[in-house]
Design a protein around this motif. Structure first.
Motif, PDB file in Angstrom:
ATOM      1  N   MET A   1      34.741  50.393  37.757  1.00  0.00           N
ATOM      2  CA  MET A   1      33.788  49.324  38.090  1.00  0.00           C
ATOM      3  C   MET A   1      34.480  48.286  38.953  1.00  0.00           C
ATOM      4  SD  MET A   1      31.638  46.885  35.483  1.00  0.00           S
ATOM      5  CE  MET A   1      30.557  45.625  36.128  1.00  0.00           C
ATOM      6  N   GLY A   2      33.847  47.904  40.057  1.00  0.00           N
ATOM      7  CA  GLY A   2      34.455  46.964  40.987  1.00  0.00           C
ATOM      8  C   GLY A   2      34.212  45.527  40.591  1.00  0.00           C
ATOM      9  N   CYS A   3      34.727  44.603  41.420  1.00  0.00           N
ATOM     10  CA  CYS A   3      34.526  43.181  41.162  1.00  0.00           C
ATOM     11  C   CYS A   3      33.072  42.811  41.395  1.00  0.00           C
ATOM     12  CB  CYS A   3      35.392  42.348  42.100  1.00  0.00           C
ATOM     13  SG  CYS A   3      37.129  42.714  41.964  1.00  0.00           S
ATOM     14  N   PRO A   4      32.585  41.786  40.700  1.00  0.00           N
ATOM     15  CA  PRO A   4      31.245  41.294  40.995  1.00  0.00           C
ATOM     16  C   PRO A   4      31.157  40.793  42.420  1.00  0.00           C
ATOM     17  CG  PRO A   4      32.022  40.456  38.882  1.00  0.00           C
ATOM     18  CD  PRO A   4      33.190  41.123  39.560  1.00  0.00           C
ATOM     19  N   GLY A   5      30.380  41.467  43.235  1.00  0.00           N
ATOM     20  CA  GLY A   5      30.208  41.058  44.618  1.00  0.00           C
ATOM     21  C   GLY A   5      31.315  41.502  45.535  1.00  0.00           C
ATOM     22  N   PRO A   7      34.905  44.650  46.167  1.00  0.00           N
ATOM     23  CA  PRO A   7      35.681  45.796  45.690  1.00  0.00           C
ATOM     24  C   PRO A   7      36.844  45.352  44.836  1.00  0.00           C
ATOM     25  CG  PRO A   7      36.276  45.301  47.952  1.00  0.00           C
ATOM     26  CD  PRO A   7      35.171  44.353  47.586  1.00  0.00           C
ATOM     27  N   ARG A   8      37.678  46.324  44.445  1.00  0.00           N
ATOM     28  CA  ARG A   8      38.845  46.030  43.628  1.00  0.00           C
ATOM     29  C   ARG A   8      39.870  45.260  44.452  1.00  0.00           C
ATOM     30  NH1 ARG A   8      39.484  48.722  38.836  1.00  0.00           N
ATOM     31  NH2 ARG A   8      37.872  50.224  38.316  1.00  0.00           N
ATOM     32  N   CYS A   9      40.809  44.636  43.709  1.00  0.00           N
ATOM     33  CA  CYS A   9      41.791  43.759  44.356  1.00  0.00           C
ATOM     34  C   CYS A   9      42.593  44.432  45.458  1.00  0.00           C
ATOM     35  CB  CYS A   9      42.738  43.197  43.305  1.00  0.00           C
ATOM     36  SG  CYS A   9      41.976  41.929  42.272  1.00  0.00           S
ATOM     37  N   PRO A  10      43.138  45.654  45.263  1.00  0.00           N
ATOM     38  CA  PRO A  10      43.980  46.229  46.305  1.00  0.00           C
ATOM     39  C   PRO A  10      43.273  46.410  47.634  1.00  0.00           C
ATOM     40  CG  PRO A  10      44.303  47.365  44.234  1.00  0.00           C
ATOM     41  CD  PRO A  10      43.129  46.465  44.045  1.00  0.00           C
ATOM     42  N   GLY A  67      42.438  44.783  37.691  1.00  0.00           N
ATOM     43  CA  GLY A  67      42.169  45.341  39.002  1.00  0.00           C
ATOM     44  C   GLY A  67      40.935  44.780  39.677  1.00  0.00           C
ATOM     45  N   HIS A  68      40.438  43.637  39.234  1.00  0.00           N
ATOM     46  CA  HIS A  68      39.230  43.065  39.812  1.00  0.00           C
ATOM     47  C   HIS A  68      39.509  41.697  40.420  1.00  0.00           C
ATOM     48  CE1 HIS A  68      37.696  45.891  36.694  1.00  0.00           C
ATOM     49  NE2 HIS A  68      36.866  46.203  37.665  1.00  0.00           N
ATOM     50  N   LYS A  69      38.874  41.457  41.585  1.00  0.00           N
ATOM     51  CA  LYS A  69      38.957  40.156  42.242  1.00  0.00           C
ATOM     52  C   LYS A  69      37.714  39.352  41.866  1.00  0.00           C
ATOM     53  CE  LYS A  69      37.309  39.379  46.096  1.00  0.00           C
ATOM     54  NZ  LYS A  69      36.063  38.791  46.645  1.00  0.00           N
ATOM     55  N   ARG A 104      39.573  27.611  28.764  1.00  0.00           N
ATOM     56  CA  ARG A 104      39.795  27.619  27.317  1.00  0.00           C
ATOM     57  C   ARG A 104      38.532  28.103  26.594  1.00  0.00           C
ATOM     58  NH1 ARG A 104      39.569  21.890  28.447  1.00  0.00           N
ATOM     59  NH2 ARG A 104      37.742  20.914  27.479  1.00  0.00           N
ATOM     60  N   PRO A 105      38.736  28.946  25.604  1.00  0.00           N
ATOM     61  CA  PRO A 105      40.018  29.526  25.182  1.00  0.00           C
ATOM     62  C   PRO A 105      40.430  30.669  26.109  1.00  0.00           C
ATOM     63  CG  PRO A 105      38.260  30.406  23.835  1.00  0.00           C
ATOM     64  CD  PRO A 105      37.625  29.378  24.729  1.00  0.00           C
ATOM     65  N   ALA A 106      41.736  30.804  26.326  1.00  0.00           N
ATOM     66  CA  ALA A 106      42.253  31.867  27.181  1.00  0.00           C
ATOM     67  C   ALA A 106      42.233  33.195  26.422  1.00  0.00           C
ATOM     68  CB  ALA A 106      43.671  31.550  27.640  1.00  0.00           C
ATOM     69  N   ARG A 107      42.030  34.266  27.173  1.00  0.00           N
ATOM     70  CA  ARG A 107      42.001  35.609  26.606  1.00  0.00           C
ATOM     71  C   ARG A 107      43.064  36.465  27.284  1.00  0.00           C
ATOM     72  NH1 ARG A 107      35.416  36.327  27.260  1.00  0.00           N
ATOM     73  NH2 ARG A 107      34.800  34.639  25.818  1.00  0.00           N
ATOM     74  N   THR A 108      43.479  37.512  26.598  1.00  0.00           N
ATOM     75  CA  THR A 108      44.497  38.390  27.177  1.00  0.00           C
ATOM     76  C   THR A 108      43.998  39.042  28.458  1.00  0.00           C
ATOM     77  OG1 THR A 108      43.736  40.163  25.706  1.00  0.00           O
ATOM     78  CG2 THR A 108      45.608  38.835  24.965  1.00  0.00           C
ATOM     79  N   ALA A 109      42.679  39.256  28.570  1.00  0.00           N
ATOM     80  CA  ALA A 109      42.122  39.854  29.785  1.00  0.00           C
ATOM     81  C   ALA A 109      42.158  38.909  30.970  1.00  0.00           C
ATOM     82  CB  ALA A 109      40.685  40.310  29.532  1.00  0.00           C
ATOM     83  N   ASP A 110      42.504  37.623  30.762  1.00  0.00           N
ATOM     84  CA  ASP A 110      42.572  36.655  31.862  1.00  0.00           C
ATOM     85  C   ASP A 110      43.888  36.736  32.621  1.00  0.00           C
ATOM     86  OD1 ASP A 110      40.105  35.763  31.002  1.00  0.00           O
ATOM     87  OD2 ASP A 110      40.920  34.100  29.820  1.00  0.00           O
ATOM     88  N   SER A 111      44.826  37.558  32.198  1.00  0.00           N
ATOM     89  CA  SER A 111      46.111  37.670  32.889  1.00  0.00           C
ATOM     90  C   SER A 111      45.904  38.171  34.309  1.00  0.00           C
ATOM     91  CB  SER A 111      47.041  38.622  32.128  1.00  0.00           C
ATOM     92  OG  SER A 111      47.324  38.137  30.832  1.00  0.00           O
ATOM     93  N   GLY A 112      46.653  37.587  35.256  1.00  0.00           N
ATOM     94  CA  GLY A 112      46.530  37.986  36.655  1.00  0.00           C
ATOM     95  C   GLY A 112      47.081  36.921  37.587  1.00  0.00           C
ATOM     96  N   ILE A 113      46.687  36.994  38.859  1.00  0.00           N
ATOM     97  CA  ILE A 113      47.125  36.054  39.888  1.00  0.00           C
ATOM     98  C   ILE A 113      45.968  35.131  40.247  1.00  0.00           C
ATOM     99  CG2 ILE A 113      47.994  35.813  42.246  1.00  0.00           C
ATOM    100  CD1 ILE A 113      49.346  38.499  41.944  1.00  0.00           C
ATOM    101  N   TYR A 114      46.222  33.827  40.246  1.00  0.00           N
ATOM    102  CA  TYR A 114      45.211  32.809  40.534  1.00  0.00           C
ATOM    103  C   TYR A 114      45.665  31.984  41.735  1.00  0.00           C
ATOM    104  CZ  TYR A 114      43.183  33.696  35.872  1.00  0.00           C
ATOM    105  OH  TYR A 114      42.601  34.274  34.774  1.00  0.00           O
TER     106      TYR A 114
END
Length: 273
Positions: A1-5, A7-10, A67-69, A104-114
Motif C-alpha cells: 500500500m502506497g502513501c496517501p496521495g 507513492p512509496r518513499c524510495p 516505507g510511506h511518505k 503525542r502520544p508517540a507510537r513505534t510506527a512513527d519512526s522515520g525521517i522528518y
C-alpha cells in the motif's frame, strides 16, 4: 500500500531532490539527520533551527520506516491543515512562532525521517532532517539459568536474558571473579564452573536509547543445587535397592520359619518287644 496521495518513499519525486540537496551540502554520503529518540507513549517534539520571517506556508513531511511518505501538517496564515485520514490525526500540535511540531502520544510506527519545507521564502532554506526513533522502554528483564550437565567436577550452564516486547536492545555481561567467558554482548552466556570454585554472581545489563535494566544470579548456588539434586537421586536409588534386598531376605527367613512350624516336631517310630 502506497502513501496517501503519493507513492512509496524510495520513488517519491518530492523527497528525492531534498535528499540529494542535503547529500550535496554535506559533501559526501547520505544526509546526516539529527537523531532523536522518544519513548512510546511520550511526546515527540521537533524544532527547526531556522524559521524565515517571510514565508507563505510551512509543510511538515515524514518518510516513515514503514516505507510511506506523508504530509503531516501544513501551516498557512497561522492555521494548520491536517487530513482526518492521517495516522497523526488528533495527535499533532504545532507552534505558531517557533513552528515546532509535536506528536503525542508517540507510537513505534512513527519512526522515520522528518523535515519541514518552507514555501514562498525570499531565499532558499534547507532545513536539516530529523531521524526519529520511537522505542518501547525496557520495563522488565528476565534472567533464566539452565544447567546443561555435570562433567566430572565441572558444571556447564547457560544464562539467557530476555526483555519482553522490546527491540533494538544491547546486552552486556559481567561476573564476579573476572570469569573469562563473561565478555560477550549477546543475550545468551555459556559458562563452565569448577565444583570447588569461589562463589560467582553474574550480571546481565540490557540497554537501549531510553533506559536500562539489570538482573543478577548466583550461578555457583545454581550449580550446587543441581549437583546435590543429582547426588540425592543416586542415593535414593541405592537406598531403595538396599531396602528391596533386605526385604527379600527378611521375607525368605519368615517363609522358612513358617514352613518349619507347619511340619511340626520330627516323629519317632514305636519299639517292638
Amino acid at each position: 500500500m502506497g502513501c496517501p496521495g503519493g507513492p512509496r518513499c524510495p520513488l517519491t519525486p518530492v523527497l528525492l531532490p531534498f535528499l540529494v540537496l542535503l547529500a550535496t551540502a554535506g559533501g559526501q554520503g547520505s544526509p546526516k539527520c539529527q537523531e532523536q529518540a522518544v519513548a512510546a507513549g511520550g511526546e515527540l517534539r521537533l524544532l527547526p533551527d531556522k524559521t524565515p520571517q517571510e514565508r507563505e506556508k510551512v509543510v511538515w513531511r515524514a518518510c516513515l520506516d514503514t516505507g510511506h511518505k506523508l504530509q503531516i501538517l501544513k501551516i498557512k496564515n497561522k492555521t494548520a491543515q491536517l487530513g482526518r485520514d492521517s495516522p497523526f490525526y488528533q495527535r499533532v500540535f504545532f507552534g505558531v512562532k517557533s513552528l515546532f511540531l509535536a506528536i503525542r502520544p508517540a507510537r513505534t510506527a512513527d519512526s522515520g525521517i522528518y523535515w519541514a519545507d518552507f514555501e514562498g521564502t525570499a531565499e532558499a532554506v534547507t532545513e536539516p532532517c530529523f531521524r526519529v526513533l520511537v522505542w518501547e522502554p525496557l520495563h522488565k528483564l528476565l534472567l533464566e539459568t539452565r544447567i546443561l550437565h555435570w562433567e566430572q567436577d565441572r558444571c556447564n550452564l547457560s544464562l539467557l536474558c530476555t526483555v519482553p516486547g522490546a527491540t533494538n536492545v544491547s546486552y552486556s555481561w559481567s561476573c564476579t571473579g573476572g570469569h573469562p567467558g563473561a565478555l560477550v554482548h549477546q543475550p545468551q552466556l555459556d559458562l563452565q564452573l569448577l565444583g570447588d570454585s569461589d562463589p560467582t554472581v553474574c550480571f546481565c545489563n540490557a540497554t537501549n536509547s531510553l533506559n536500562w535494566r539489570m538482573a543478577a544470579t548466583n550461578v555457583t548456588a545454581s550449580c550446587l543445587s543441581a549437583g546435590l539434586g543429582a547426588s540425592w537421586s543416586y542415593c535414593s536409588v541405592k537406598g531403595m535397592l538396599c531396602l528391596l534386598v533386605l526385604g527379600s531376605l527378611g521375607t525368605a527367613v519368615a517363609i522358612t520359619h513358617l514352613l518349619l512350624r507347619q511340619r511340626g516336631p520330627p516323629s519317632h517310630g514305636a519299639g517292638t518287644g
